[in-house]
Enzyme design. Structure first.
Site, PDB file in Angstrom:
ATOM      1  N   HIS A 183       0.832  -1.207   0.000  1.00  0.00           N
ATOM      2  CA  HIS A 183       0.000   0.000   0.000  1.00  0.00           C
ATOM      3  C   HIS A 183       0.866   1.255   0.000  1.00  0.00           C
ATOM      4  CE1 HIS A 183      -3.630   2.345   1.468  1.00  0.00           C
ATOM      5  NE2 HIS A 183      -2.642   3.148   1.841  1.00  0.00           N
ATOM      6  N   GLU A 184       1.831   1.302   0.906  1.00  0.00           N
ATOM      7  CA  GLU A 184       2.678   2.492   1.011  1.00  0.00           C
ATOM      8  C   GLU A 184       3.570   2.654  -0.219  1.00  0.00           C
ATOM      9  OE1 GLU A 184       1.957   4.552   3.192  1.00  0.00           O
ATOM     10  OE2 GLU A 184       0.739   3.240   4.450  1.00  0.00           O
ATOM     11  N   HIS A 187       1.743   4.429  -2.958  1.00  0.00           N
ATOM     12  CA  HIS A 187       1.758   5.884  -2.790  1.00  0.00           C
ATOM     13  C   HIS A 187       3.094   6.460  -3.259  1.00  0.00           C
ATOM     14  CE1 HIS A 187      -2.117   6.342  -1.012  1.00  0.00           C
ATOM     15  NE2 HIS A 187      -1.844   5.582   0.033  1.00  0.00           N
ATOM     16  N   HIS A 257      -6.974   7.915  -1.649  1.00  0.00           N
ATOM     17  CA  HIS A 257      -7.388   6.524  -1.477  1.00  0.00           C
ATOM     18  C   HIS A 257      -8.749   6.335  -2.126  1.00  0.00           C
ATOM     19  CE1 HIS A 257      -4.591   7.195   1.910  1.00  0.00           C
ATOM     20  NE2 HIS A 257      -4.285   5.920   1.773  1.00  0.00           N
TER      21      HIS A 257
END
Length: 581
Positions: A183-184, A187, A257
Site C-alpha cells: 500500500h505504502e 503511494h 485513497h
C-alpha cells in the site's frame, strides 16, 4: 477473545502534502513546470522500451532485532512483486543522487553515506518509529522526481514498529504486513492527489485533458481513462465521471485513497480492515494512468463488491432507496452499554469471516467487518471455545456460513461457522465438514444432514458461483515467502509453487520452477521470474510489445486498453430513450 476490533488507519503522505510539511522547493518547481508545459517532458532522453521496475529499499536505521527478519522479507516480497508486475521506462545509466537535491526531508535527513548512485528505478529511504499514540502503521510518499518525466525516483517510508510487531505470528498476520508495505509503496509510486495534475498519456506523452470533479460532499471523482472505464464496466454504469476517492480522515487519507463504501476491501482504501484485502485491477489501472508504468500479464483479485449493481449503487450506496446486501442496517454501538455486539453478527459480504455490523470511521454506510479472532482464513488465530463441537475449520480454504453442525449436546454459540470449502471447474461450491461433502451449488439451500449426530444444519451462501469465481486465496498465504494475487503466489527468490513451498534456484514461470522461460515470457534476472506479455495480451513479441489483445481490449502502442462495455452502453441508451418517450 477481543470483541472490539481495532482499526488501524494508515495515514499516508506525499511530497507535496502540507500536513507533514516536506515540500522541497526544487521539486515543487519541477512539478509545476511539467504541469504548465507538457512539452518539457524530454521523453526522447529516456529509454524507449518498458522494462521491469527495480525498487530498492535503503534503511536509514536498522529495524529492532525482533523485527529484522520480518521487515527484510516483507520488503523483498514487495520488490519482487512489483518487479514481476510493473514495467517502467528507465533512465539511461544509474539513478544518481544529485548534489542539488535537498537532504532534509523534515521527518528524516538523508545521510551522506546514502547520497550515491543506485542501479534502481525507485529508491525508498526507510525509517523506523515506535509510537502507540498515533493511529498509522506506516507512512510513505514520493519526494524526488525525475526532471525529464516527473516520475518519482526517491521516496521515504516510515514504519511504525509498535503496530508492525502485531503482525508477527500467523501467516495471515504476516500477509497483512506485506499489504501495508505494498500500500505504502503504491503511494510512493505516485498514487497521491497532489500528483494527479502531473499524470499523462504514456503513449502520446501528452497531459490528460481532464478536470478532477468535486462533489458537493467533498468527494472527488478522478477521471483518468483506464480507471474510469474500469469502474464503468465493473459497476455497470456508463455515466460515471471517474473513480471516486475517499473524503474522510483529512489530508493524507482523503483524496489519495479509493472510497471505502464503493471499493470496500481494495488494498488502496484508506485503512486496513480485518479479513481478505484485495489487490484489484482498479489499483493497476491508476498506476498505468500515471503515465509512468505499464502492467504485465496477471490475474488480479476478483472484487464482488458492487459488481453490476449499477449507477444507483455507485452514486448512492446505503443512502439509496434500494437495499443492497453489501451494507447492513443495524450497526453495533460500542457507546451503548446495553448493546451487545453478538446481536449484530453475520458473515462478511465475501463470506471470508464472521463480523459485526459497524461504521468504521471512513464511511457512514455500515457493513459486516470481520472480528480479528473470527477471520476464517487465519488458520492459527481463533478462539476455539466459541466453536466447540461444531467441526469448524480455519484456513485459506475456509469460509463463513450461517448456522453450523453442532454435535448433539453442544451449542452453536455464535450462530455462524467457519467451514472448509472447494469449487470444481464448473464453479460448483461444496462445503466439507467432518469428512462429509455437502453440495452448495444451489444458493440459499440447506443441505440435509445426519440429525442423529448433529443438532441442526447450515445454510449455503446465496451466491455460490460468485464465491467460486472470486477464490483469491493461496495455500497458507504463501507461507511468509511471497504475496498472493489472484490465487498465485509471487515468491521471493529461491522459492516456487502454489504456496512458495518448493525450493527453486532457477527461473519461475507462474508457480513452476523452470530452466528456461517458455514462449510469450521473458527471463528477468532481477526477480528470477519469467515476465509475461503486457496485461490482457494473447501473444507478444516482447514484454512491452503485444501483437494480439484479448477480445475485450484494443491494441494501442503495443499495449492493450480496455474497451467500453458496448452492451451496457446500448442498454443505458435504450433506457434513456424510453424515459424520453
Amino acid at each position: 477473545m477481543k470483541y472490539l476490533l481495532i482499526f488501524y488507519f494508515t495515514i499516508c503522505f506525499a511530497a507535496v502534502s502540507d500536513v507533514l510539511d516536506i515540500k522541497l522547493p526544487s521539486q515543487m518547481k519541477l512539478l509545476q513546470k511539467l504541469r504548465e508545459n507538457r512539452g518539457d517532458r524530454k521523453l526522447d532522453e529516456i529509454k524507449t522500451t518498458w522494462e521491469p521496475i527495480r525498487i530498492h529499499f535503503e534503511f536509514i536505521e536498522t529495524p529492532p532485532t525482533e523485527l529484522i527478519q520480518q521487515t527484510e522479507t516483507v520488503l523483498e516480497i514487495c520488490k519482487t512483486f512489483f518487479g514481476r508486475h510493473l514495467l517502467v521506462k528507465r533512465q539511461t545509466g544509474s539513478l544518481e543522487w544529485k548534489s542539488t537535491y535537498e537532504t532534509d526531508w523534515g521527518l528524516l535527513i538523508v545521510p551522506a553515506s546514502l547520497q550515491k548512485s543506485y542501479d534502481s528505478d525507485l529508491v525508498f529511504f526507510v525509517a523506523q518509529e515506535t509510537d502507540s499514540e498515533v493511529e498509522y502503521i506506516a507512512r510513505a510518499g514520493p519526494v524526488i522526481f525525475d526532471e525529464k518525466t516527473g516520475r518519482p525516483i526517491f521516496g521515504m517510508m516510515i514504519l511504525n514498529n509498535h503496530y508492525m510487531l502485531e503482525f508477527q505470528g500467523t501467516n495471515a498476520k504476516f500477509e497483512a504486513a506485506v499489504q501495508v508495505v505494498l500500500h505504502e509503496t503504491i503511494h510512493g509510486l505516485g498514487f497521491s492527489d497532489d500528483l494527479y495534475d502531473n499524470y499523462f498519456d504514456s503513449t502520446s506523452g501528452q497531459k490528460y485533458d481532464f478536470t478532477v470533479y468535486q462533489r458537493v460532499n467533498l468527494q472527488i471523482d478522478l477521471p483518468t481513462p483506464r480507471l474510469t472505464q474500469l469502474v464503468k464496466n465493473h459497476f455497470g454504469c456508463c455515466n460515471l465521471l471517474g473513480g471516486t476517492m475517499e473524503d474522510q480522515n483529512g489530508s493524507g487519507t482523503a483524496g489519495s485513497h479509493f472510497e471505502r463504501s464503493i471499493f470496500h476491501n481494495d488494498l488502496m482504501t484508506g485503512s486496513m480492515i480485518s479479513g481478505n484485502t484485495l489487490f484489484t485491477d482498479f489499483t493497476f489501472a491508476i498506476l498505468e494512468d500515471t503515465g509512468f508504468y505499464r502492467v504485465t500479464k496477471h490475474v488480479s483479485d476478483v472484487q464482488l463488491w458492487g459488481l453490476d449493481k449499477g449507477c444507483d449503487f455507485y452514486q448512492q450506496q446505503c443512502y439509496s432507496d434500494s437495499s443492497y446486501e453489501e451494507f447492513c442496517q443495524n450497526p453495533y454501538d460500542p457507546q451503548d452499554k446495553s448493546d451487545n455486539f453478538l446481536n449484530h453478527l453475520s458473515c462478511s459480504y465475501a463470506q471470508t469471516g464472521i463480523g459485526y455490523c459497524v461504521n468504521d470511521g471512513l464511511v457512514e454506510c455500515p457493513y459486516y467487518n470481520i472480528i480479528q479472532d473470527l477471520d476464517c482464513r487465519d488458520a492459527d488465530n481463533y478462539d476455539a471455545k466459541f466453536f466447540q463441537g461444531t467441526n469448524f475449520h480455519f484456513g485459506y480454504d475456509s469460509m463463513c456460513v450461517r448456522g453450523g453442525l453442532p454435535k448433539k449436546g453442544d451449542y452453536l454459540y455464535l450462530g455462524f461457522s467457519c467451514f472448509k470449502y472447494s469449487c470444481d471447474e464448473d464453479q460448483q461450491l461444496s462445503i466439507i465438514v467432518d469428512g462429509t461433502t455437502y453440495d452448495c451449488s444451489d444458493g440459499g439451500s440447506i443441505p440435509s444432514f445426519d440429525n442423529t449426530k448433529y443438532s441442526f444444519g447450515f445454510m449455503c451462501p446465496d451466491n455460490p458461483k460468485d464465491i467460486c469465481k472470486s477464490m483469491n486465496e493461496c495455500p497458507n498465504q504463501c507461507n511468509k515467502k511471497g504475496y498472493c494475487l489472484g490465487g498465485v503466489c509471487t515468491c521471493i527468490a529461491g522459492y516456487a509453487g502454489r504456496a512458495c513451498e518448493k525450493a527453486c534456484t532457477t527461473y519461475r514461470d507462474g508457480i513452476e520452477c523452470v530452466q528456461t522461460c517458455p514462449a510469450n515470457t521473458f527471463a528477468n534476472a532481477e526477480t528470477m521470474y519469467c515476465i509475461g506479455c503486457p496485461a490482457n495480451c494473447v501473444t507478444c513479441s516482447a514484454q512491452d510489445v503485444c501483437t494480439l489483445c484479448e477480445d475485450s481490449h484494443e491494441l494501442v502502442g503495443g499495449f492493450c486498453n480496455l474497451l467500453p462495455n458496448y452492451s451496457l452502453m446500448l442498454a443505458t441508451s435504450l433506457i434513456a430513450l424510453l424515459l424520453a418517450l
